[in-house]
Scaffold this motif. Structure first.
Motif, PDB file in Angstrom:
ATOM      1  N   ASP A 126       0.839  -1.193   0.000  1.00 19.52           N
ATOM      2  CA  ASP A 126       0.000   0.000   0.000  1.00 19.52           C
ATOM      3  C   ASP A 126       0.880   1.250   0.000  1.00 19.52           C
ATOM      4  O   ASP A 126       2.106   1.166  -0.015  1.00 19.52           O
ATOM      5  CB  ASP A 126      -0.966  -0.010   1.189  1.00 19.52           C
ATOM      6  CG  ASP A 126      -0.252   0.073   2.542  1.00 19.52           C
ATOM      7  OD1 ASP A 126       0.983   0.233   2.552  1.00 19.52           O
ATOM      8  OD2 ASP A 126      -0.938  -0.031   3.566  1.00 19.52           O
ATOM      9  N   VAL A 127       0.228   2.396  -0.008  1.00 20.24           N
ATOM     10  CA  VAL A 127       0.968   3.661  -0.138  1.00 20.24           C
ATOM     11  C   VAL A 127       1.966   3.846   0.999  1.00 20.24           C
ATOM     12  O   VAL A 127       3.086   4.331   0.794  1.00 20.24           O
ATOM     13  CB  VAL A 127      -0.022   4.854  -0.174  1.00 20.24           C
ATOM     14  CG1 VAL A 127       0.736   6.168  -0.207  1.00 20.24           C
ATOM     15  CG2 VAL A 127      -0.939   4.729  -1.390  1.00 20.24           C
ATOM     16  N   ARG A 145       4.039  -0.692  -6.067  1.00 16.66           N
ATOM     17  CA  ARG A 145       2.946   0.274  -6.232  1.00 16.66           C
ATOM     18  C   ARG A 145       2.369   0.209  -7.654  1.00 16.66           C
ATOM     19  O   ARG A 145       1.165   0.344  -7.850  1.00 16.66           O
ATOM     20  CB  ARG A 145       3.441   1.691  -5.938  1.00 16.66           C
ATOM     21  CG  ARG A 145       3.761   1.938  -4.476  1.00 16.66           C
ATOM     22  CD  ARG A 145       2.584   1.612  -3.574  1.00 16.66           C
ATOM     23  NE  ARG A 145       1.403   2.364  -3.981  1.00 16.66           N
ATOM     24  CZ  ARG A 145       0.159   1.929  -3.851  1.00 16.66           C
ATOM     25  NH1 ARG A 145      -0.092   0.731  -3.347  1.00 16.66           N
ATOM     26  NH2 ARG A 145      -0.850   2.694  -4.229  1.00 16.66           N
TER      27      ARG A 145
END
Length: 221
Positions: A126-127, A145
């Motif tokens: 995830d970010v 990503r």
């Protein structure tokens, strides 16, 4: 061991064995849970559904080579000429238990899409880099990503194929009065023109379970 039991009633033609039916409905459940867990940010559930889906896919691929006749890829995958002949000449000529040439390729595409989706998800982060797939450490953060974006796109493609699948089921139900859902639940059809599936010994299920469990354990460990 004996052959896989038919669960059949008098007059019913066996077209699906129970491993095919069970994996089919578990696919439906896993995709639903994966969608819900991603939307609600329940990533622990998302991981579990992904692991389960991976195991099911490994088993189904194994069963596509060793299972009952209607489960085998060699039984329902035909070349372009076979598909064209089915569409042009006589759709009623397909009398073998299982998928017709067109439906067979839709199944293959769906299996490839689901396997791609699960495989990509193993490398996604995830970010914030907090929630990551179990193999994300093997690629760079930037790559993980990018894979996350692809992961979302592939899922949307899967949803489109599910829509087509449901549309086909409704077409058969409303236009042809052929209830494919009941057949996938019971494994039977009452149609004397269909050649029944050829079963295999029940012990063949065990290597597939061991293989699927081993792959999932290796990935998740």
């Amino acid at each position: 061991m004996n052959d896989i039991p038919s669960d059949s009633n008098d007059g019913a033609i066996r077209i699906w064995d129970w491993p095919v039916r069970l994996t089919h409905w578990l696919f439906v459940l896993c995709i639903a849970v994966s969608w819900w867990s991603a939307e609600e940010h329940q990533m622990e559930w998302h991981r579990y559904s992904g692991y389960t889906l991976l195991g099911l896919l490994i088993f189904r691929i194994y069963w596509g080579f060793t299972g009952s006749s209607s489960a085998r890829f060699s039984h329902f995958l035909r070349g372009p000429s076979g598909v064209i002949a089915y569409l042009r000449e006589s759709r009623e000529a397909h009398r073998d238990a299982g998928h017709n040439p067109l439906g067979g390729w839709s199944v293959a595409i769906m299996l490839v899409l689901m396997l791609s989706q699960v495989s990509i998800g193993l490398f996604v982060s995830d970010v914030d880099g907090i929630e990551s797939g179990p193999l994300s450490h093997l690629v760079s953060f930037e790559t993980s990503r990018t894979l996350a974006d692809i992961h979302e796109v592939v899922f949307n493609v899967i949803l489109a194929f599910i829509g087509l699948h449901i549309a086909a089921i409704l077409f058969y139900l409303l236009a042809k009065r052929d209830n494919l859902i009941v057949a996938m639940l019971t494994g039977q059809r009452r149609d004397a023109r269909i050649r029944p599936m050829r079963p295999v010994p029940a012990w063949r299920i065990l290597p597939g379970i061991v293989l699927a469990t081993g792959v999932v354990w290796w990935v998740a460990a």
